[in-house]
Design an enzyme around this catalytic site. Structure first.
Site, PDB file in Angstrom:
ATOM      1  N   GLY A  45     -37.009  18.388 -77.353  1.00  0.00           N
ATOM      2  CA  GLY A  45     -37.365  17.172 -76.608  1.00  0.00           C
ATOM      3  C   GLY A  45     -36.322  16.837 -75.554  1.00  0.00           C
TER       4      GLY A  45
ATOM      5  N   GLN B 228     -35.093  10.889 -71.874  1.00  0.00           N
ATOM      6  CA  GLN B 228     -34.000  10.083 -71.308  1.00  0.00           C
ATOM      7  C   GLN B 228     -32.624  10.653 -71.664  1.00  0.00           C
ATOM      8  OE1 GLN B 228     -33.782   6.031 -72.786  1.00  0.00           O
ATOM      9  NE2 GLN B 228     -32.253   5.421 -71.270  1.00  0.00           N
TER      10      GLN B 228
ATOM     11  N   ASP C 154     -38.337  21.810 -74.349  1.00  0.00           N
ATOM     12  CA  ASP C 154     -39.324  20.728 -74.317  1.00  0.00           C
ATOM     13  C   ASP C 154     -40.689  21.375 -74.133  1.00  0.00           C
ATOM     14  OD1 ASP C 154     -40.756  18.164 -73.623  1.00  0.00           O
ATOM     15  OD2 ASP C 154     -38.714  17.395 -73.531  1.00  0.00           O
TER      16      ASP C 154
ATOM     17  N   ASP D 211     -42.458  23.804 -78.691  1.00  0.00           N
ATOM     18  CA  ASP D 211     -43.281  22.732 -79.252  1.00  0.00           C
ATOM     19  C   ASP D 211     -42.880  22.611 -80.715  1.00  0.00           C
ATOM     20  OD1 ASP D 211     -45.175  21.116 -80.355  1.00  0.00           O
ATOM     21  OD2 ASP D 211     -46.877  22.109 -79.401  1.00  0.00           O
TER      22      ASP D 211
ATOM     23  N   TYR E  58     -43.132   4.337 -85.237  1.00  0.00           N
ATOM     24  CA  TYR E  58     -41.835   4.885 -84.817  1.00  0.00           C
ATOM     25  C   TYR E  58     -40.768   4.595 -85.881  1.00  0.00           C
ATOM     26  CZ  TYR E  58     -37.666   5.370 -81.778  1.00  0.00           C
ATOM     27  OH  TYR E  58     -36.452   5.718 -81.222  1.00  0.00           O
TER      28      TYR E  58
ATOM     29  N   ILE F 131     -30.746   2.557 -75.374  1.00  0.00           N
ATOM     30  CA  ILE F 131     -29.805   3.295 -74.528  1.00  0.00           C
ATOM     31  C   ILE F 131     -30.137   3.061 -73.052  1.00  0.00           C
ATOM     32  CG2 ILE F 131     -28.818   5.553 -74.002  1.00  0.00           C
ATOM     33  CD1 ILE F 131     -28.287   4.528 -76.897  1.00  0.00           C
TER      34      ILE F 131
HETATM   35  N1  NAD Z   1     -33.543   6.259 -75.606  1.00  0.00           N
HETATM   36  C1  NAD Z   1     -33.259   5.336 -76.526  1.00  0.00           C
HETATM   37  O1  NAD Z   1     -33.036   4.156 -76.227  1.00  0.00           O
HETATM   38  C2  NAD Z   1     -33.189   5.738 -77.974  1.00  0.00           C
HETATM   39  C3  NAD Z   1     -32.723   4.811 -78.911  1.00  0.00           C
HETATM   40  C4  NAD Z   1     -32.724   5.166 -80.260  1.00  0.00           C
HETATM   41  C5  NAD Z   1     -33.089   6.441 -80.652  1.00  0.00           C
HETATM   42  N2  NAD Z   1     -33.505   7.322 -79.715  1.00  0.00           N
HETATM   43  C6  NAD Z   1     -33.935   8.645 -80.170  1.00  0.00           C
HETATM   44  O2  NAD Z   1     -33.302   9.658 -79.403  1.00  0.00           O
HETATM   45  C7  NAD Z   1     -34.209  10.746 -79.206  1.00  0.00           C
HETATM   46  C8  NAD Z   1     -34.328  11.046 -77.724  1.00  0.00           C
HETATM   47  O3  NAD Z   1     -34.784   9.876 -77.085  1.00  0.00           O
HETATM   48  P1  NAD Z   1     -35.277   9.870 -75.577  1.00  0.00           P
HETATM   49  O4  NAD Z   1     -35.095   8.473 -75.104  1.00  0.00           O
HETATM   50  O5  NAD Z   1     -34.662  10.988 -74.815  1.00  0.00           O
HETATM   51  O6  NAD Z   1     -36.842  10.116 -75.780  1.00  0.00           O
HETATM   52  P2  NAD Z   1     -37.942  10.415 -74.657  1.00  0.00           P
HETATM   53  O7  NAD Z   1     -39.203   9.775 -75.077  1.00  0.00           O
HETATM   54  O8  NAD Z   1     -37.403  10.074 -73.320  1.00  0.00           O
HETATM   55  O9  NAD Z   1     -38.098  11.999 -74.755  1.00  0.00           O
HETATM   56  C9  NAD Z   1     -38.702  12.625 -75.850  1.00  0.00           C
HETATM   57  C10 NAD Z   1     -39.082  14.032 -75.444  1.00  0.00           C
HETATM   58  O10 NAD Z   1     -39.793  14.621 -76.533  1.00  0.00           O
HETATM   59  C11 NAD Z   1     -40.721  15.537 -75.967  1.00  0.00           C
HETATM   60  N3  NAD Z   1     -41.794  15.891 -76.902  1.00  0.00           N
HETATM   61  C12 NAD Z   1     -42.908  15.189 -77.230  1.00  0.00           C
HETATM   62  N4  NAD Z   1     -43.691  15.915 -78.052  1.00  0.00           N
HETATM   63  C13 NAD Z   1     -43.064  17.092 -78.272  1.00  0.00           C
HETATM   64  C14 NAD Z   1     -43.361  18.259 -79.023  1.00  0.00           C
HETATM   65  N5  NAD Z   1     -44.498  18.367 -79.711  1.00  0.00           N
HETATM   66  N6  NAD Z   1     -42.477  19.278 -79.011  1.00  0.00           N
HETATM   67  C15 NAD Z   1     -41.324  19.182 -78.308  1.00  0.00           C
HETATM   68  N7  NAD Z   1     -40.984  18.110 -77.567  1.00  0.00           N
HETATM   69  C16 NAD Z   1     -41.847  17.074 -77.547  1.00  0.00           C
HETATM   70  C17 NAD Z   1     -41.255  14.808 -74.731  1.00  0.00           C
HETATM   71  O11 NAD Z   1     -41.827  15.713 -73.813  1.00  0.00           O
HETATM   72  C18 NAD Z   1     -40.001  14.115 -74.217  1.00  0.00           C
HETATM   73  O12 NAD Z   1     -39.381  14.849 -73.190  1.00  0.00           O
HETATM   74  C19 NAD Z   1     -35.531  10.323 -79.855  1.00  0.00           C
HETATM   75  O13 NAD Z   1     -35.620  10.893 -81.134  1.00  0.00           O
HETATM   76  C20 NAD Z   1     -35.423   8.827 -79.979  1.00  0.00           C
HETATM   77  O14 NAD Z   1     -36.130   8.325 -81.073  1.00  0.00           O
HETATM   78  C21 NAD Z   1     -33.569   7.004 -78.393  1.00  0.00           C
HETATM   79  C1  THR Z   2     -34.421   1.479 -79.447  1.00  0.00           C
HETATM   80  C2  THR Z   2     -35.076   2.805 -79.225  1.00  0.00           C
HETATM   81  O1  THR Z   2     -35.373   3.474 -80.359  1.00  0.00           O
HETATM   82  C3  THR Z   2     -36.021   2.977 -78.084  1.00  0.00           C
HETATM   83  N1  THR Z   2     -35.338   2.736 -76.855  1.00  0.00           N
HETATM   84  C4  THR Z   2     -37.220   2.084 -78.176  1.00  0.00           C
HETATM   85  O2  THR Z   2     -37.159   0.998 -77.649  1.00  0.00           O
HETATM   86  O3  THR Z   2     -38.210   2.465 -78.750  1.00  0.00           O
END
Ligand code: NAD
Ligand code: THR
Length: 374
Positions: free
Chosen positions: A63, A67, A89, A107, A196, A226
């Site tokens: 993935g 972000q 990804d 995937d 989630y 984040i």
């Molecule tokens: N960004 C935040 O604020 C935040 C906060 C807490 C936790 N997280 C965790 O950090 C991780 C990364 O977050 P992010 O913000 O980069 O998420 P994002 O939603 O920006 O990216 C997730 C990625 O997963 C990919 N994806 C979806 N289905 C898929 C599949 N079947 N196989 C492979 N890839 C697949 C998507 O194409 C996407 O690029 C996540 O697990 C999220 O829960 C993020």
């Molecule tokens: C907090 C975090 O997991 C994500 N940025 C959301 O809002 O879903």
């Protein structure tokens, strides 16, 4: 209809990749494993990954085009070498990402594809970023369940079978309205009300179970919201805190989808990625737990607006509350207690609200000036 189509596609993929089909040639790899999490065939070969402390890890990020992944790849490549970190990804990478280091299609619902990548590239660390976030997850529960739960099962089994060190992020969203919210400690009631959140509690518990049961080196941080300048959020509840900077610089106007007094824990991306590297490098004996809260700051939209207006006093802000996101935010922690991370492996954030705002405005401002000049 698209939901149904997606569900049946996902279900088909999941069926093809579940252990129940009995079609996997299975291996056992991990120290202390008495048997593999997937059933072991009688002629299974027993590999053990030899990864000495002096070697660089070989990292796969799933993935990775969301972000956080590209930034993490950049940080890890600086530390371990460009070719030792593979981004993956299911989406097509933009040209600058494709040309900056190894990228591969993966995937996470396709177990065999994942295993092939891990074996062929001699992967030793797996950073599992694929997920559907809180708001998009509520919009497509079947897909969120497949990616966040079925996908995680594939990741856990691959990691356990190949002796990988596995990082899975969790989130403030793993808590719910019955958790203590101000502050929220590491160990307390977790009854989230989003798919989630439910999937992330499941990931925390399954990772810890695999650690105790099979010796899997599972490490997990609960990230706050984040905030990043050069990557877009993927459909979460905290997205407003990124969007405000873009709108403030580009149009001078911002419409916020959360109420002005909604307090949530937040963190600048550099702190988040550094924490991830630090916990992955922490000696196992410093980790008294396998899942830690990490935090940097906590603010409301109103407080963020006031800080941005110190730099851009003409910024106009209106509120048009999104009821789904607001209900989610109202069930999440307001402040996060990360004292265990600070005590155990020395977690310390660098960015508080003023530094965050200055850094975001500098970055987006200079990007906008360059775009206007061209
Ligand atoms: N960004 C935040 O604020 C935040 C906060 C807490 C936790 N997280 C965790 O950090 C991780 C990364 O977050 P992010 O913000 O980069 O998420 P994002 O939603 O920006 O990216 C997730 C990625 O997963 C990919 N994806 C979806 N289905 C898929 C599949 N079947 N196989 C492979 N890839 C697949 C998507 O194409 C996407 O690029 C996540 O697990 C999220 O829960 C993020
Ligand atoms: C907090 C975090 O997991 C994500 N940025 C959301 O809002 O879903």
């Amino acid at each position: 209809m698209p939901v149904v189509r997606t569900l049946s596609k996902v279900a088909k993929q999941a069926l093809l990749s579940t252990p129940g089909c009995g079609c996997q040639p299975l291996t056992v790899a991990v120290r202390n494993i008495s048997f593999s999490p997937r059933q072991v065939t009688s002629d299974a070969s027993f590999h053990s990954v030899s990864f000495s402390e002096t070697d660089h890890p070989k990292v796969l990020i799933t993935g990775g085009l969301g972000q956080l992944g590209v930034g993490l790849a950049k940080l890890l490549r600086k530390r371990f070498g460009n070719n030792n970190v593979i981004l993956s990804d299911i989406r097509k990478p933009p040209s600058h990402v494709f040309h900056s280091g190894p990228f591969i299609y993966s995937d996470i619902l396709d177990y065999k594809n994942l295993r092939e990548i891990v074996v062929n590239n001699r992967i030793t660390w797996l950073v599992h970023y694929s997920a559907l976030l809180s708001a998009v997850g509520e919009a497509n529960v079947p897909l969120a369940r497949a990616v966040n739960i079925t996908g995680l099962h594939n990741i856990l089994d691959i990691a356990a079978e190949h002796g990988l060190r596995l990082f899975v992020p969790s989130t403030i969203g793993a808590f719910g309205p019955t958790s203590p919210r101000n502050p929220t400690p590491d160990l307390c009631v977790q009854r989230p009300r989003t798919i989630y959140g439910v999937s992330k509690v499941h990931a925390e518990l399954m990772g810890e179970y695999y650690h105790h049961r099979y010796g899997l080196d599972f490490r997990c941080l609960r990230y706050p919201g984040i905030i990043s300048a050069d990557s877009q959020p993927g459909g979460g509840t905290t997205d407003y805190a990124v969007q405000i900077f873009h709108d403030a610089v580009k149009t001078g106007k911002f419409e916020c989808n959360l109420k002005p007094d909604t307090r949530l824990p937040m963190m600048y991306i550099d702190d988040c990625l550094r924490a991830t590297l630090e916990v992955m490098e922490a000696p196992a004996d410093t980790l008294s737990m396998r899942t830690y809260n990490i935090n940097a700051m906590s603010f409301t939209p109103e407080e963020l607006v006031q800080e941005v207006q110190k730099q851009l006093p003409d910024l106009e802000v209106t509120y048009d509350v999104d009821t789904v996101r607001q209900a989610i935010a109202d069930s999440w922690p307001m402040n996060f207690d990360d004292s265990n991370a600070r005590n155990d492996w020395g977690w310390k954030h660098d960015y508080d609200l003023p530094e965050l705002v200055q850094t975001m405005l500098n970055f987006i401002g200079s990007e906008t000036r360059i775009a206007r000049a061209n």
